[in-house]
Structures are given as structure tokens and as C-alpha cells.
Design a protein around this motif. Sequence first.
Motif, PDB file in Angstrom:
ATOM      1  N   THR A 169       0.821  -1.207   0.000  1.00  0.00           N
ATOM      2  CA  THR A 169       0.000   0.000   0.000  1.00  0.00           C
ATOM      3  C   THR A 169       0.855   1.257   0.000  1.00  0.00           C
ATOM      4  OG1 THR A 169      -0.147  -0.045   2.406  1.00  0.00           O
ATOM      5  CG2 THR A 169      -1.922  -1.112   1.193  1.00  0.00           C
ATOM      6  N   GLU A 170       2.150   1.108   0.202  1.00  0.00           N
ATOM      7  CA  GLU A 170       3.057   2.248   0.201  1.00  0.00           C
ATOM      8  C   GLU A 170       4.334   1.905  -0.543  1.00  0.00           C
ATOM      9  OE1 GLU A 170       3.817   3.360   4.246  1.00  0.00           O
ATOM     10  OE2 GLU A 170       1.955   4.488   4.392  1.00  0.00           O
ATOM     11  N   ARG A 171       4.980   2.940  -1.050  1.00  0.00           N
ATOM     12  CA  ARG A 171       6.276   2.771  -1.694  1.00  0.00           C
ATOM     13  C   ARG A 171       7.168   3.940  -1.295  1.00  0.00           C
ATOM     14  NH1 ARG A 171       7.117   6.184  -5.936  1.00  0.00           N
ATOM     15  NH2 ARG A 171       5.295   7.261  -6.761  1.00  0.00           N
ATOM     16  N   THR A 172       8.442   3.772  -1.473  1.00  0.00           N
ATOM     17  CA  THR A 172       9.395   4.846  -1.193  1.00  0.00           C
ATOM     18  C   THR A 172       9.952   5.334  -2.521  1.00  0.00           C
ATOM     19  OG1 THR A 172       9.966   3.777   0.884  1.00  0.00           O
ATOM     20  CG2 THR A 172      11.482   5.447   0.079  1.00  0.00           C
ATOM     21  N   ASN A 173       9.887   6.647  -2.767  1.00  0.00           N
ATOM     22  CA  ASN A 173      10.384   7.170  -4.036  1.00  0.00           C
ATOM     23  C   ASN A 173      11.875   7.498  -3.947  1.00  0.00           C
ATOM     24  OD1 ASN A 173      10.564   9.639  -2.733  1.00  0.00           O
ATOM     25  ND2 ASN A 173       9.024  10.659  -3.957  1.00  0.00           N
ATOM     26  N   TYR A 174      12.410   8.074  -5.004  1.00  0.00           N
ATOM     27  CA  TYR A 174      13.849   8.354  -5.077  1.00  0.00           C
ATOM     28  C   TYR A 174      14.304   9.387  -4.052  1.00  0.00           C
ATOM     29  CZ  TYR A 174      12.527  12.561  -7.646  1.00  0.00           C
ATOM     30  OH  TYR A 174      11.976  13.759  -8.012  1.00  0.00           O
ATOM     31  N   GLU A 175      13.371  10.188  -3.518  1.00  0.00           N
ATOM     32  CA  GLU A 175      13.715  11.161  -2.483  1.00  0.00           C
ATOM     33  C   GLU A 175      13.534  10.581  -1.085  1.00  0.00           C
ATOM     34  OE1 GLU A 175      10.980  14.246  -3.581  1.00  0.00           O
ATOM     35  OE2 GLU A 175      12.504  15.285  -4.760  1.00  0.00           O
ATOM     36  N   ASN A 176      13.314   9.286  -1.001  1.00  0.00           N
ATOM     37  CA  ASN A 176      13.111   8.556   0.242  1.00  0.00           C
ATOM     38  C   ASN A 176      11.845   9.004   0.981  1.00  0.00           C
ATOM     39  OD1 ASN A 176      13.996   6.384   1.743  1.00  0.00           O
ATOM     40  ND2 ASN A 176      15.146   7.649   3.172  1.00  0.00           N
ATOM     41  N   LYS A 177      10.833   9.430   0.223  1.00  0.00           N
ATOM     42  CA  LYS A 177       9.548   9.830   0.791  1.00  0.00           C
ATOM     43  C   LYS A 177       8.529   8.723   0.571  1.00  0.00           C
ATOM     44  CE  LYS A 177      10.201  14.769   0.054  1.00  0.00           C
ATOM     45  NZ  LYS A 177       9.706  15.951  -0.668  1.00  0.00           N
ATOM     46  N   GLN A 178       7.672   8.518   1.575  1.00  0.00           N
ATOM     47  CA  GLN A 178       6.620   7.513   1.470  1.00  0.00           C
ATOM     48  C   GLN A 178       5.496   8.022   0.578  1.00  0.00           C
ATOM     49  OE1 GLN A 178       6.444   4.360   2.793  1.00  0.00           O
ATOM     50  NE2 GLN A 178       8.543   4.632   3.474  1.00  0.00           N
ATOM     51  N   LYS A 179       5.072   7.201  -0.358  1.00  0.00           N
ATOM     52  CA  LYS A 179       3.988   7.542  -1.272  1.00  0.00           C
ATOM     53  C   LYS A 179       2.981   6.400  -1.289  1.00  0.00           C
ATOM     54  CE  LYS A 179       5.764  11.235  -3.380  1.00  0.00           C
ATOM     55  NZ  LYS A 179       5.132  12.435  -3.787  1.00  0.00           N
ATOM     56  N   LYS A 180       1.742   6.721  -1.657  1.00  0.00           N
ATOM     57  CA  LYS A 180       0.724   5.696  -1.812  1.00  0.00           C
ATOM     58  C   LYS A 180       1.064   4.867  -3.050  1.00  0.00           C
ATOM     59  CE  LYS A 180      -4.106   4.831  -2.288  1.00  0.00           C
ATOM     60  NZ  LYS A 180      -5.277   5.172  -3.030  1.00  0.00           N
ATOM     61  N   ALA A 181       0.987   3.568  -2.935  1.00  0.00           N
ATOM     62  CA  ALA A 181       1.319   2.677  -4.040  1.00  0.00           C
ATOM     63  C   ALA A 181       0.051   2.183  -4.719  1.00  0.00           C
ATOM     64  CB  ALA A 181       2.134   1.493  -3.529  1.00  0.00           C
ATOM     65  N   ASN A 182       0.147   1.919  -5.997  1.00  0.00           N
ATOM     66  CA  ASN A 182      -0.956   1.346  -6.774  1.00  0.00           C
ATOM     67  C   ASN A 182      -0.570  -0.042  -7.252  1.00  0.00           C
ATOM     68  OD1 ASN A 182      -2.469   3.757  -6.638  1.00  0.00           O
ATOM     69  ND2 ASN A 182      -1.279   4.605  -8.318  1.00  0.00           N
ATOM     70  N   ASP A 183      -1.532  -0.960  -7.219  1.00  0.00           N
ATOM     71  CA  ASP A 183      -1.290  -2.293  -7.770  1.00  0.00           C
ATOM     72  C   ASP A 183      -1.094  -2.199  -9.272  1.00  0.00           C
ATOM     73  OD1 ASP A 183      -1.553  -3.660  -5.381  1.00  0.00           O
ATOM     74  OD2 ASP A 183      -3.688  -4.009  -5.648  1.00  0.00           O
ATOM     75  N   SER A 184      -0.371  -3.137  -9.801  1.00  0.00           N
ATOM     76  CA  SER A 184      -0.256  -3.239 -11.244  1.00  0.00           C
ATOM     77  C   SER A 184      -1.631  -3.569 -11.808  1.00  0.00           C
ATOM     78  CB  SER A 184       0.726  -4.343 -11.613  1.00  0.00           C
ATOM     79  OG  SER A 184       0.602  -4.660 -12.975  1.00  0.00           O
ATOM     80  N   GLU A 185      -1.991  -2.957 -12.902  1.00  0.00           N
ATOM     81  CA  GLU A 185      -3.292  -3.252 -13.502  1.00  0.00           C
ATOM     82  C   GLU A 185      -3.377  -4.698 -13.965  1.00  0.00           C
ATOM     83  OE1 GLU A 185      -3.341  -1.307 -17.694  1.00  0.00           O
ATOM     84  OE2 GLU A 185      -2.117  -0.059 -16.384  1.00  0.00           O
ATOM     85  N   PHE A 186      -2.251  -5.330 -14.235  1.00  0.00           N
ATOM     86  CA  PHE A 186      -2.228  -6.717 -14.683  1.00  0.00           C
ATOM     87  C   PHE A 186      -2.759  -7.666 -13.614  1.00  0.00           C
ATOM     88  CE2 PHE A 186      -0.119 -10.805 -15.316  1.00  0.00           C
ATOM     89  CZ  PHE A 186      -0.527 -11.088 -16.613  1.00  0.00           C
ATOM     90  N   VAL A 187      -2.504  -7.364 -12.352  1.00  0.00           N
ATOM     91  CA  VAL A 187      -2.915  -8.242 -11.251  1.00  0.00           C
ATOM     92  C   VAL A 187      -4.430  -8.393 -11.185  1.00  0.00           C
ATOM     93  CG1 VAL A 187      -2.860  -8.483  -8.729  1.00  0.00           C
ATOM     94  CG2 VAL A 187      -0.849  -7.699  -9.941  1.00  0.00           C
ATOM     95  N   TRP A 188      -5.155  -7.396 -11.637  1.00  0.00           N
ATOM     96  CA  TRP A 188      -6.613  -7.407 -11.495  1.00  0.00           C
ATOM     97  C   TRP A 188      -7.375  -7.628 -12.796  1.00  0.00           C
ATOM     98  CZ3 TRP A 188      -7.504  -8.482  -6.831  1.00  0.00           C
ATOM     99  CH2 TRP A 188      -6.650  -8.023  -5.842  1.00  0.00           C
TER     100      TRP A 188
END
Length: 52
Positions: free
Chosen positions: A21-40
Motif C-alpha cells: 500500500t506504500e512505496r518509497t520514491n527516489y527522495e526517500n519519501k513515502q507515497k501511496k502505491a498502486n497495484d499493477s493493472e495486470f494483477v486485477w
Amino acid sequence: MNLHYVGLTRARKGCILVSSTERTNYENKQKKANDSEFVWLNSIKKLRYISK
């Protein structure tokens, strides 16, 4: 999406997809993550196995 397709169709014994549900970007900030559309995609649902 093409890489997901290749990974699933070429797996010999199984393929484990993990989502978050979260990811870390290149600036080391937490962001909301999205599932790959392929999974669904509807055609993938029948291939899914959810462990207990």
C-alpha cells in the motif's frame, strides 16, 4: 504490463506477486502505491491462489 505477462507465462512451478500500500520514491519519501493493472485483469483471477 508486458513484463508481468512474460513472468507469469514463463514461470515453471509458480509465480508469487506481492503488493504493497506504500512505496518509497527516489527522495526517500513515502507515497501511496498502486497495484499493477495486470494483477486485477479478469482473465488472471482464475489463476490466483491466495495462501492462508
